[in-house]
Write an enzyme that holds these catalytic residues in place. Sequence first.
Site, short mmCIF file in Angstrom:
data_model
loop_
_atom_site.label_atom_id
_atom_site.label_comp_id
_atom_site.label_asym_id
_atom_site.label_seq_id
_atom_site.Cartn_x
_atom_site.Cartn_y
_atom_site.Cartn_z
N ASP A 41 0.85 -1.19 0.00
CA ASP A 41 0.00 0.00 0.00
C ASP A 41 0.89 1.25 0.00
OD1 ASP A 41 -2.49 1.47 0.30
OD2 ASP A 41 -1.84 1.87 2.34
N ASP A 91 -9.02 0.19 2.18
CA ASP A 91 -8.98 0.68 0.79
C ASP A 91 -10.24 0.28 0.03
OD1 ASP A 91 -6.53 1.67 1.39
OD2 ASP A 91 -5.40 0.56 -0.12
N THR A 126 -3.21 5.64 -4.06
CA THR A 126 -2.07 6.38 -3.50
C THR A 126 -0.78 6.08 -4.29
OG1 THR A 126 -1.86 4.57 -1.91
CG2 THR A 126 -2.95 6.56 -1.16
N THR A 127 -0.57 4.81 -4.64
CA THR A 127 0.63 4.45 -5.41
C THR A 127 0.59 5.09 -6.79
OG1 THR A 127 0.58 2.33 -4.24
CG2 THR A 127 2.07 2.49 -6.10
#
Length: 546
Positions: A61, A390, A94-95
């Site tokens: 994550d 998530d 997010t990545t």
Amino acid sequence: MTTPQIVLLKEGTTQTKGNDAQKNNISAAKLIAELVRTSLGPRGMDKMLVDTIGDVTITNDGATILKEIDIQHPAAKMMVEVSKATDVEVGDGTTSTVVLAGALLEKAEELIGKNVHPTVVVDGFKKASEKAIAELRQIGIKIDALDKKLLKKVAVTTLSSKMVSSNAEELADIVVDAVLSIAEKVGDKYRADIDNIKVEKKGSSSIRNTELVHGIVLDKEVVHGGMPKRVENAKIALLNAPLEIEKTEFDAKININSPEQMQVYLDEENKMLKKLVDKIAASGANVVLCQKGIDDMAQYYLAKANILAVRRIKESDLTKLSKATGARIVTNINELTDRDLGSAKTVEEKQVESDKWVFIQGCKNPKAVSILARGGSQRVVDEVERSIHDALMAVKDVVEYPHILVGGGAPEARVAARLREWANTLEGRPQLAAQKFAEGLETIPLVLAENAGMDPLDTQVQLRTKGASGSATVGIDVMNGRVDDLQAQNIYEPLAVKEQVINAATEAACMILRIDDVIAASKSPNHAPSSPGGPGMMGGMGGMDM
């Protein structure tokens, strides 16, 4: 005449200007992007993070990776903040945000190297991001906010890129049920507050044993051995007041001269406690959940009245219990009536591994629910909790903004193709920036392909060839290692996440590009010097390292 030297900055302060400052900042940001690049997508690799006291975190994550590592470089910190903001806003992507921001900075560096001014690049990027979001909205698929099948597909897509991918189907059902339980209609839209979903975690069991509780799980046990351990058709009193004798606000001194006087004093205390318990019993409550303490004697009277009691409950849990059971939180026990009570089918103390927890289950229309996350070890259960978070956020995004896109890099490939066409209509140097933005956007599907073991160059050619037909569903089938139409694979992502990724990445890249002067104050003498030449050391940054 010689110009006198003017010392403006404190001794030890370093200043980096112009191209050097921009190169340093861009290099630091690109390093952060490289750090999480290999963890993007279902075939992404995990990172093992060990902190100073030896605690280990294993995750892919992006937000967690960047939160756990101690970064000192100011430009790199901006990337971390962007990742955190994306996590808070939409919970997923997010990545992708960090990888895209890194790619945009890499492309901008090429333009700056050709003497294109950073301001021109920034303007081009901003126009291109607006155009990209307009294109995304065009290809977005509007759905019914409560369509369980499509919401499950979104949840499965999110979970497929996590460590729990083999259990994605079961977890997706739990996540969708949880979000739909707490969703509320406001006007013609729906609102889902994820704070109303409590995630409790416990190791030493299979991920398959993760369960949804239509009520609340408390990591507490029943306070007295003589109380019932299970109550059917529970009438629940929620107390924000102690079941104890309150201390006086002023100093008091009582002179006791005989054992009889002492006994009278104790008997009076007991009578006061019994009066409080009688008041609770008179209201019809058979379960008491208290935020404060419960006196030993009060516990005895409650057990005698066959009332199950739990103490020292967190305030946030008490609020969730109120939403789940319909009870009103009471701050004065003397005002407690049957109208303040909530209800649940069962309240039961259960053994969860080595601990005893209280389960409040079977609430009629709970606006707060719990997910009990399980995993084989503490590391696994921590990752299960992050994955569930998530997925909850992704489903919540679709419920609140019911538009989805086919995933797997398909939207980015399509938007990049349209941006290249649109860039040709621009005049002057902003055209170069818009073209570079399109190339940066194409990085997402290419990184997905790279992480799946595919050849990036072949993939790029195939994507552009198949995407030329105007399809918005051609992306990277990472499981089979090919470029394919992903609509048949049921890979869907929230439009809200894609919009946030592009907005956040563009803002981060533009912010870093606009910096042309870095003034670094000297560190205090008691600060240990950072090791020179470390992996995160940026030349001319006054020893600011990662």
